[in-house]
Design a protein around this motif. Structure first.
Motif, short mmCIF file in Angstrom:
data_model
loop_
_atom_site.label_atom_id
_atom_site.label_comp_id
_atom_site.label_asym_id
_atom_site.label_seq_id
_atom_site.Cartn_x
_atom_site.Cartn_y
_atom_site.Cartn_z
N ALA A 121 -13.33 -8.25 -21.67
CA ALA A 121 -14.08 -7.69 -20.54
C ALA A 121 -15.43 -8.39 -20.37
N LEU A 122 -16.05 -8.76 -21.49
CA LEU A 122 -17.33 -9.47 -21.48
C LEU A 122 -17.30 -10.55 -22.56
N PRO A 123 -18.06 -11.63 -22.39
CA PRO A 123 -18.10 -12.68 -23.43
C PRO A 123 -18.69 -12.14 -24.73
N VAL A 124 -18.27 -12.72 -25.84
CA VAL A 124 -18.81 -12.36 -27.15
C VAL A 124 -19.08 -13.65 -27.94
N PHE A 125 -20.03 -13.58 -28.86
CA PHE A 125 -20.32 -14.72 -29.73
C PHE A 125 -19.20 -14.89 -30.74
N HIS A 126 -18.81 -16.13 -30.96
CA HIS A 126 -17.81 -16.47 -31.98
C HIS A 126 -18.54 -16.61 -33.31
N VAL A 127 -18.11 -15.85 -34.32
CA VAL A 127 -18.82 -15.85 -35.60
C VAL A 127 -18.81 -17.24 -36.24
N GLY A 128 -17.75 -18.02 -36.01
CA GLY A 128 -17.67 -19.35 -36.60
C GLY A 128 -18.59 -20.36 -35.94
N TYR A 129 -18.95 -20.13 -34.67
CA TYR A 129 -19.79 -21.07 -33.93
C TYR A 129 -21.21 -20.54 -33.73
N PHE A 130 -21.55 -19.43 -34.39
CA PHE A 130 -22.83 -18.77 -34.13
C PHE A 130 -24.02 -19.69 -34.43
N ARG A 131 -23.98 -20.40 -35.55
CA ARG A 131 -25.07 -21.31 -35.91
C ARG A 131 -25.18 -22.44 -34.90
N SER A 132 -24.07 -22.96 -34.43
CA SER A 132 -24.09 -24.03 -33.43
C SER A 132 -24.67 -23.54 -32.11
N ILE A 133 -24.37 -22.30 -31.73
CA ILE A 133 -24.91 -21.73 -30.50
C ILE A 133 -26.42 -21.64 -30.57
N ILE A 134 -26.95 -21.23 -31.73
CA ILE A 134 -28.40 -21.11 -31.89
C ILE A 134 -29.07 -22.49 -31.82
N THR A 135 -28.49 -23.50 -32.46
CA THR A 135 -29.09 -24.84 -32.43
C THR A 135 -29.09 -25.43 -31.02
N ILE A 136 -28.06 -25.14 -30.24
CA ILE A 136 -28.05 -25.61 -28.84
C ILE A 136 -29.14 -24.91 -28.04
N LEU A 137 -29.31 -23.60 -28.26
CA LEU A 137 -30.37 -22.86 -27.56
C LEU A 137 -31.76 -23.37 -27.97
N GLN A 138 -31.90 -23.81 -29.20
CA GLN A 138 -33.19 -24.36 -29.65
C GLN A 138 -33.46 -25.73 -29.04
N THR A 139 -32.42 -26.37 -28.51
CA THR A 139 -32.56 -27.72 -27.96
C THR A 139 -32.80 -27.72 -26.46
N ILE A 140 -32.26 -26.71 -25.76
CA ILE A 140 -32.34 -26.70 -24.29
C ILE A 140 -33.40 -25.72 -23.79
N CYS A 141 -33.79 -25.91 -22.54
CA CYS A 141 -34.71 -24.98 -21.88
C CYS A 141 -33.96 -23.71 -21.52
N LYS A 142 -34.59 -22.57 -21.72
CA LYS A 142 -33.95 -21.30 -21.44
C LYS A 142 -34.07 -20.87 -19.98
N GLU A 143 -34.53 -21.79 -19.14
CA GLU A 143 -34.59 -21.55 -17.69
C GLU A 143 -33.70 -22.53 -16.93
N CYS A 144 -33.94 -23.85 -17.13
CA CYS A 144 -33.19 -24.86 -16.37
C CYS A 144 -32.03 -25.46 -17.16
N SER A 145 -31.92 -25.13 -18.43
CA SER A 145 -30.80 -25.55 -19.31
C SER A 145 -30.80 -27.04 -19.66
N LYS A 146 -31.84 -27.77 -19.35
CA LYS A 146 -31.88 -29.19 -19.70
C LYS A 146 -32.41 -29.37 -21.12
N VAL A 147 -31.96 -30.43 -21.78
CA VAL A 147 -32.47 -30.74 -23.12
C VAL A 147 -33.96 -31.07 -23.00
N MET A 148 -34.77 -30.44 -23.85
CA MET A 148 -36.23 -30.54 -23.71
C MET A 148 -36.79 -31.81 -24.36
N LEU A 149 -36.41 -32.94 -23.79
CA LEU A 149 -36.93 -34.24 -24.20
C LEU A 149 -37.30 -35.03 -22.95
#
Length: 276
Positions: A89-117
């Motif tokens: 019914a709604l998306p859920v975080f995959h426990v196996g990919y949880f660390r990868s999801i966090i590292t991607i969020l730490q790399t991209i902008c939380k507004e425009c989604s571009k890599v912050m470089l």
């Protein structure tokens, strides 16, 4: 056409390479034969006939010697099984990919989604990632270098939005928080404005006060993260250590779950209850 486990060949074959990737929601659906929508295991007729579109539906194979698969028509010994899928019914975080999801969020902008470089830095890293001779360890080191540089950027170079620390929340399992104003002082006008709006919202909605403790820390839901990942430009995907032709970051978040064939999850039947 039933799937074959093994086929004899008249000549030898050499495996050139093996590729691992994350199945997207469309891949899971294409590999499946039915969508599981019924919670009941058996039809309500007292005959213990598997319920249609349930987890024991015989279109996914059979686990009984006296019954045939409804998809390929073969028996228990010959049918290799067929997958189904469950739509969440709604998306859920995959426990196996949880660390990868966090590292991607730490790399991209939380507004425009571009890599912050900066663009020139991106081009340099992109050339290195596109090297066909790049080894796994070298690729891993490059990804760590991209993450390290992006984490030092507190303001997006493209939309100038503030980007604070993203980390796992200590308040619950599989929760992610964004401390957007971490590098701002409490007396900063922007922080004061956000806190003022938060206190006004708490006064007008008492239920909100019980759910949210701080107006400065944002909890990122799986739906928000998935929408952010979908907006990441294709040219930024290699900087995340991914191949855009095979998979994208949004595939790390579950929207569909595969249901394995019956032959690899035998059902235990008793007079009291039945389960898989």
């Amino acid at each position: 056409m039933p799937k074959e486990q093994y086929r004899e060949t008249d000549f030898g074959r050499k495996i050139s390479h093996v590729t691992f990737n994350v199945d997207s929601a469309s891949d899971i659906q294409q590999a499946a034969h039915i969508r599981v929508i019924t919670k009941n295991l058996y039809a309500q007729d007292g005959q213990r006939v598997p319920a249609a579109y349930g987890v024991l539906d015989r279109r996914m194979g059979t686990n009984q010697k006296n019954a045939n698969c409804d998809t390929c028509g073969l028996g228990l010994a010959e049918c290799v099984g067929h997958y189904g899928y469950i739509e969440l019914a709604l998306p859920v975080f995959h426990v196996g990919y949880f660390r990868s999801i966090i590292t991607i969020l730490q790399t991209i902008c939380k507004e425009c989604s571009k890599v912050m470089l900066q663009e020139n830095v991106k081009r340099s890293f992109r050339r290195k990632f596109m090297n066909p001779e790049l080894s796994y360890l070298h690729k891993k080191a490059l990804r760590a270098a991209v993450l390290k540089k992006a984490k030092t950027c507190t303001k997006c170079p493209y939309c100038e939005s503030l980007n604070g620390i993203v980390k796992k929340s200590s308040a619950g399992i599989l929760k992610i928080i964004h401390d957007k104003y971490r590098n701002k002082k409490p007396t900063d006008p922007l922080v004061q404005k956000v806190l003022h709006e938060f206190h006004e919202a708490k006064e007008s909605n008492k239920e909100l006060a019980a759910m949210i403790n701080s107006g400065l820390i944002i909890e990122l839901s799986p739906l928000q993260v998935m929408n952010l990942f979908r907006r990441i430009p294709d040219e930024d995907i290699p900087l995340l250590g991914m191949n855009v032709k095979i998979s994208r970051p949004e595939d790390l978040i579950l929207t569909r779950m595969p249901v394995p064939p019956l032959c690899i999850r035998p059902s235990v039947v008793s007079d009291i209850k039945a389960g898989t």
